[in-house]
Design an enzyme around this catalytic site. Structure first.
Site, PDB file in Angstrom:
ATOM      1  CG  ASP A 150      -0.257   0.080   2.537  1.00 15.20           C
ATOM      2  OD1 ASP A 150       0.779  -0.591   2.705  1.00 15.20           O
ATOM      3  OD2 ASP A 150      -0.729   0.811   3.436  1.00 15.20           O
ATOM      4  CD  GLU A 158       4.194   1.152   7.041  1.00 16.23           C
ATOM      5  OE1 GLU A 158       4.894   1.482   7.999  1.00 16.23           O
ATOM      6  OE2 GLU A 158       3.891   1.960   6.139  1.00 16.23           O
TER       7      GLU A 158
HETATM    8 ZN   LIG Z   1       6.794   2.196   4.265  1.00 14.73          ZN
END
Ligand SMILES: [Zn+2]
Length: 478
Positions: free
Chosen positions: A125, A187
Site C-alpha cells: 500500500d 502499513e
Molecule cells: Zn513504508
C-alpha cells in the site's frame, strides 16, 4: 469498505508451518555452497530489467490504503504481488484476508533441513499522491530521470517488495534458507496485521526478520536502522470557570484556563529547549553522526532559527525523548473576544527513546503534566496512545551476515542509524518472536521523498540492495 474489494478467502496464515529451530548447518551448506560458486553480482545485474518492469507494474496500481480512497486497487496490487512471488519460486504465495482490513500476501519456501528461517516483510500500500501539480510526472506513471525511477510507492515500499522477490529469484526460487514472505496492504493506514500478529504468532516465527522498508541515509552508504523511538500521548484539560466572562469585569483573581495550560505546557522543556519529563531519559548513540547541516536542510528549519536541546543531533533524534503539543483547543485569534477562557485542552505527544517502556513513559508524562499545573489549580490528564520503542540486537549472526553482505555489495562498511518514529508491527514481531534478529534496510534513501511529491528510487541503489539481500541469505549459512 476496506477488505471487501477482494473476494473473501480462507485465512491462509493458519496453515501448519514448519517450526524453526536451532541451526544444523550441514545440509543448508549444500545449497549455500553451490550458490557461492556462482556470481550473485552478475546474476542480480542481469535481472535488473525484469526487476524494473516488476516495480513499474506495481507503481501503476494506485494502492492508497487511507480511508476515502477506493479499495479496488488494493486487491489488484495484492494479486500482482502474489503473482510476482509465485513467479520467482514462492509457489504457495497467496492473498490472505486480514479481517477488517486489506489483505496480506503470504508465502513460504521450506528451507533445507536445519537451515534458519528468514521472514521478509514489505508493504504494497502507498500514501496518497497529494496535489498532482506538485509532481513533475504523474504519480502513478513511473518515469526514469537521472537514474531514479519516479512514482508514488517507487521507494515506499514497492521497492521493498521487488527487492525481496528479486533476492529469491537470484537463487532461482531455491534460497539456502527457509523463507516466509509477508507483504501487507495497510502499513500506511490503520494496520490490522499488527494485532493479528499478536493473536496468531505461529506463522510469523522466524530466526531473522528482514523489514525492507527503510533505506541508506545516503545513496551508496550502506546503513542498517537499529533503533526506533516509541510513542506516548496524553491529553490535559483545564476547567476554571463556568463560562467565558468579561476580562475587564472579572480578569485578575480567577485563573484563566488557557494561561494555566500554557504554564503547565512550558514545564515540558528545560531552559535549553530540551525535553524534560522526569523518568524519561536520553541515552547514548554511537552510530551515524547526523550533521546539524543535514538536519536543518532535511527538516526545513528556517534560517536563523536555533536548534534546541543538548547532545548530538543523532542523540536528540534517535535516543532521546521529544515532546510536542500536537493539538490545542483554544479560541481562534480571528474573532477573539476580551474574555477569560473557561476551558482549554491540549494533546501532548512524546517520542519514547529505545530501551524505555512506552507505557511507563506515558505514565511519567501524565504525572509530569499533572504535577506541573500552577497555583494549585487541578487539571484532568488522560493517557492516550502508546507504541513501543525498538532496539535491535546487533550481535547475532543475522547482523554479521547483513554487514558482510552490505560490505561486499557496496564495497563500504555499514553504518548504524536510528529512526525517529515507531513501527508498531516491528515491536509486535519482536515480542512474539523474541529470539529473532530484526534487520531494517531497503532502497528508501535520504532523498527518496517518501510520502511527498516526486517520490523516487535510485535504480543502482535498488540493485545494490537486492545484491545485499541475496548475499545475506547466502551468508546466513556459509
Ligand atoms: Zn513504508
Amino acid at each position: 469498505m476496506k477488505g471487501l474489494m477482494t473476494p473473501a478467502r480462507k485465512y491462509f496464515f493458519d496453515e501448519p508451518v514448519r517450526r524453526v529451530g536451532p541451526t544444523a548447518r550441514a545440509s543448508a551448506e549444500v545449497r549455500g555452497k553451490t550458490m557461492a560458486e556462482t556470481d550473485l553480482r552478475s546474476i542480480v545485474h542481469t535481472m535488473m530489467p525484469q526487476v524494473r518492469a516488476d516495480l513499474e507494474n506495481l507503481v501503476r496500481i494506485p494502492s492508497v490504503s487511507l480511508p476515502g480512497f477506493p479499495g479496488e486497487p488494493l486487491g489488484k496490487a495484492a494479486e500482482a504481488v502474489a503473482e510476482l512471488f509465485k513467479g520467482v519460486g514462492v509457489g504457495n504465495a497467496r492473498v490472505a484476508e486480514v479481517s477488517g482490513g486489506y489483505p496480506t500476501v503470504y508465502g513460504e519456501i521450506e528451507g533445507p533441513p536445519g537451515a534458519p528461517t528468514v521472514l521478509l516483510y514489505a508493504h504494497y500500500d502507498v500514501q496518497p499522491p497529494g496535489p498532482e501539480e506538485k509532481w513533475d510526472s504523474p504519480p502513478f506513471e513511473p518515469e526514469e530521470r537521472g537514474g531514479r525511477l519516479y512514482g508514488r510507492g517507487a521507494a515506499d515500499d514497492k521497492s521493498g517488495v521487488v527487492m525481496h522477490a528479486a533476492a529469491i529469484r537470484a537463487f532461482e526460487g531455491k534460497p539456502p534458507v527457509g523463507i516466509k514472505i509477508v507483504v501487507e496492504g495497510e502499513e500506511e493506514s490503520d494496520s490490522h496485521l499488527d494485532a493479528y500478529v499478536l493473536e496468531n504468532p505461529d506463522p510469523f516465527q522466524a530466526d531473522v526478520i528482514v523489514v525492507g522498508d527503510t533505506g541508506n541515509w545516503k545513496v551508496g552508504e550502506p546503513t542498517l536502522t537499529t533503533t526506533l523511538r516509541g510513542l506516548a500521548t496524553c491529553t490535559v484539560e483545564v476547567n476554571t470557570l463556568k463560562e467565558p466572562v468579561h476580562s475587564g469585569m472579572f480578569g485578575g483573581p480567577a485563573p484563566d484556563a488557557l494561561i494555566v495550560l500554557i504554564h503547565l505546557l512550558a514545564e515540558l522543556h528545560d531552559d535549553m529547549g530540551g525535553p524534560c519529563v522526569p523518568g524519561v531519559d536520553s541515552g547514548p548513540w554511537d552510530g551515524l553522526d547526523y550533521s546539524e547541516e543535514t538536519y536543518r536542510e532535511t527538516a526545513g528549519v528556517l534560517p536563523g532559527v536555533p536548534l534546541v536541546g543538548k547532545g548530538t543531533v543523532s542523540e536528540r533524534l534517535w535516543t532521546s525523548p521529544s515532546v510536542t503539543v500536537i493539538g490545542l483547543d483554544a479560541p481562534q485569534v480571528e474573532g477573539a473576544a476580551n474574555a477569560l477562557i473557561p476551558s482549554a485542552r491540549a494533546q501532548v505527544s512524546m517520542r519514547v527513546p529505545p530501551g524505555q517502556d512506552s507505557r511507563e513513559a506515558r505514565a511519567a508524562l501524565a504525572r509530569h503534566l499533572d504535577a506541573s499545573a500552577p497555583w494549585g489549580v487541578k487539571v484532568n490528564v488522560t493517557e492516550g496512545l502508546e507504541g513501543p520503542a525498538f532496539l535491535a540486537r546487533t550481535d547475532g549472526r543475522g547482523y554479521d551476515a547483513a554487514r558482510k553482505a552490505m560490505l561486499e555489495s557496496y564495497g563500504r562498511e555499514t553504518v548504524l542509524m536510528g529512526q525517529g518514529g515507531s513501527i508498531p508491527l516491528i515491536s509486535n514481531l519482536s515480542s512474539i518472536a523474541p529470539g529473532a534478529e530484526i534487520i531494517l534496510w531497503g532502497a528508501e534513501d535520504g532523498v527518496a521523498a517518501i510520502h511527498a511529491p516526486n517520490e523516487s528510487v535510485d535504480l543502482t541503489e535498488l540493485e545494490h540492495c537486492i545484491l545485499s539481500e541475496a548475499l545475506f541469505l547466502r551468508y546466513l549459512v556459509v
